[in-house]
Scaffold this motif. Structure first.
Motif, mmCIF file in Angstrom:
data_model
loop_
_atom_site.group_PDB
_atom_site.id
_atom_site.type_symbol
_atom_site.label_atom_id
_atom_site.label_comp_id
_atom_site.label_asym_id
_atom_site.label_seq_id
_atom_site.Cartn_x
_atom_site.Cartn_y
_atom_site.Cartn_z
ATOM 1 N N GLY A 46 24.380 -28.531 -128.041
ATOM 2 C CA GLY A 46 25.300 -28.515 -127.145
ATOM 3 C C GLY A 46 26.000 -27.234 -128.410
ATOM 4 N N SER A 47 26.428 -28.006 -129.437
ATOM 5 C CA SER A 47 27.042 -27.234 -130.463
ATOM 6 C C SER A 47 27.012 -25.938 -130.503
ATOM 7 C CB SER A 47 26.954 -27.806 -131.701
ATOM 8 O OG SER A 47 26.674 -29.131 -131.804
ATOM 9 N N LEU A 48 25.584 -25.139 -130.109
ATOM 10 C CA LEU A 48 25.789 -23.556 -129.907
ATOM 11 C C LEU A 48 26.453 -23.046 -128.657
ATOM 12 C CD1 LEU A 48 22.036 -23.593 -131.461
ATOM 13 C CD2 LEU A 48 24.206 -22.529 -132.136
ATOM 14 N N LEU A 49 26.058 -24.043 -127.562
ATOM 15 C CA LEU A 49 26.134 -23.619 -126.208
ATOM 16 C C LEU A 49 28.090 -24.036 -126.542
ATOM 17 C CD1 LEU A 49 24.074 -25.680 -123.630
ATOM 18 C CD2 LEU A 49 24.270 -22.772 -124.099
ATOM 19 N N VAL A 50 28.879 -24.716 -126.798
ATOM 20 C CA VAL A 50 30.252 -25.075 -126.533
ATOM 21 C C VAL A 50 30.197 -23.336 -127.525
ATOM 22 C CG1 VAL A 50 32.270 -25.995 -127.679
ATOM 23 C CG2 VAL A 50 30.789 -27.647 -126.458
ATOM 24 N N ALA A 51 30.159 -23.699 -129.090
ATOM 25 C CA ALA A 51 30.500 -22.097 -129.654
ATOM 26 C C ALA A 51 30.512 -20.839 -128.997
ATOM 27 C CB ALA A 51 29.949 -22.192 -130.776
ATOM 28 N N LEU A 52 29.278 -20.307 -128.104
ATOM 29 C CA LEU A 52 29.395 -19.610 -127.184
ATOM 30 C C LEU A 52 30.143 -19.578 -126.635
ATOM 31 C CD1 LEU A 52 25.568 -19.462 -127.018
ATOM 32 C CD2 LEU A 52 26.683 -17.966 -128.012
ATOM 33 N N GLY A 53 30.398 -20.342 -125.901
ATOM 34 C CA GLY A 53 31.498 -20.280 -124.400
ATOM 35 C C GLY A 53 32.928 -20.017 -125.245
ATOM 36 N N ALA A 54 33.274 -20.800 -126.781
ATOM 37 C CA ALA A 54 34.714 -20.792 -127.118
ATOM 38 C C ALA A 54 34.562 -19.298 -127.548
ATOM 39 C CB ALA A 54 34.750 -21.497 -128.364
ATOM 40 N N SER A 55 33.529 -18.120 -128.073
ATOM 41 C CA SER A 55 33.706 -17.141 -128.405
ATOM 42 C C SER A 55 33.981 -16.512 -127.558
ATOM 43 C CB SER A 55 32.435 -17.098 -129.450
ATOM 44 O OG SER A 55 31.910 -17.503 -130.455
#
Length: 299
Positions: free
Chosen positions: A8-17
């Protein structure tokens, strides 16, 4: 990747990026002669088409669901979506006058504006940690925008438009978390995008009648729609349920350094030591606001 929190953290980080990369692409489109109205209009139209396709493919109705969402919810989401469209217009106009690194800092003012909005609507005094974070963000903004350096000449039109973008973005965030939560996230995103596309069209069409280069759809429209209106809601919808809200807010702030680094790499924008200190202060303020341990110790 079997760890749901990590995933989940990686997915959110990719979205914010994705959001963080967006402004650099906008500046590159400006360099090729496209206007802010061409850029925003193409992004919203292609983003709307993309979300329609996503809903047709991925959103399956249960047998117990009604055939259509109730009209009131649709209208609320469309009304809320106007802030989404206005955010794009205000922000893209802003970065015509100021560097990306300063534009994204102005957009991040939505963090403390959100605290004020929450206090007004909830009629509740903010916690001490939030008050400290608000002042930290304001102090970090002073550093990140180089206000102490007389040699730096900021165009106040960019600052003003950036602040309007932050106000509008705050409304978008609030609406995204409170309006028609009973509907599927993709469907909510779609109806908000409809509202955003309508308001952008109303504002942009008078200018597009004077100048509209259709090449914007081919050169930049798809990229802007992908990183601005298609990927982020998908990634956030998939990632946020796997982590708590506080962690999600902290990880989402990665948008700020990503935007600054993208501008440095592709636009050769120089970010000095003082600006990096300001950016770090803003990021730390976001952490303080959302980590329970800090909240407990500052009560």
């Amino acid at each position: 990747m079997n760890n749901p929190v990590l995933k989940g953290s990686l997915l959110v980080a990719l979205g914010a990026s994705s959001y963080g990369m967006l402004t650099t692409f906008v500046k590159m489109a400006y360099a090729q002669g496209f206007t802010s109205y061409e850029i925003t209009f193409s992004q919203m139209i292609l983003g709307l088409i993309g979300l329609i396709l996503i809903n047709l493919i991925f959103v399956k109705r249960k047998k117990t669901e009604t055939t259509e969402p109730e009209l009131r919810s649709i209208l609320k989401l469309m009304a809320a979506g106007t802030s989404l469209g206005l955010t794009s217009i205000f922000y893209y106009i802003s970065v015509r006058y100021i560097p990306v690194s300063i534009g994204i800092v102005m957009l991040m003012q939505s963090v403390w504006i959100g605290v004020v909005l929450e206090a007004i609507i909830g009629r509740k005094k903010p916690s001490r940690s939030k008050i400290i974070a608000v002042f930290a963000i304001l102090g970090g903004t002073v550093l990140a925008t180089n206000l102490f350096l007389n040699s730096i000449q900021l165009d106040w039109r960019g600052i003003a438009w950036g602040f309007l973008a932050a106000l509008s973005y705050t409304v978008t965030i609030y609406a995204s978390n409170t309006v028609a939560n009973h509907l599927h996230s993709f469907r909510r995103s779609l109806w908000m995008m409809v509202g955003g596309t309508i308001i952008v069209s109303i504002i942009s069409i008078p200018f597009l009648l004077e100048q509209f280069n259709l090449e914007i759809f081919q050169k930049w429209g798809l990229i802007l729609a992908l990183f601005g209106t298609i990927l982020p809601p998908i990634l956030f919808t998939l990632g946020m349920p796997k982590i708590n809200v506080g962690l999600g807010a902290i990880i989402s702030s990665v948008e700020l350094p990503v935007a600054v680094l993208m501008a440095y790499i592709f636009l050769s924008e120089v970010v000095n030591f003082q600006q990096w200190i300001g950016i770090i202060i803003i990021l730390m303020a976001v952490v303080v606001m959302n980590v329970p341990r800090f909240n407990r110790s500052l009560k």
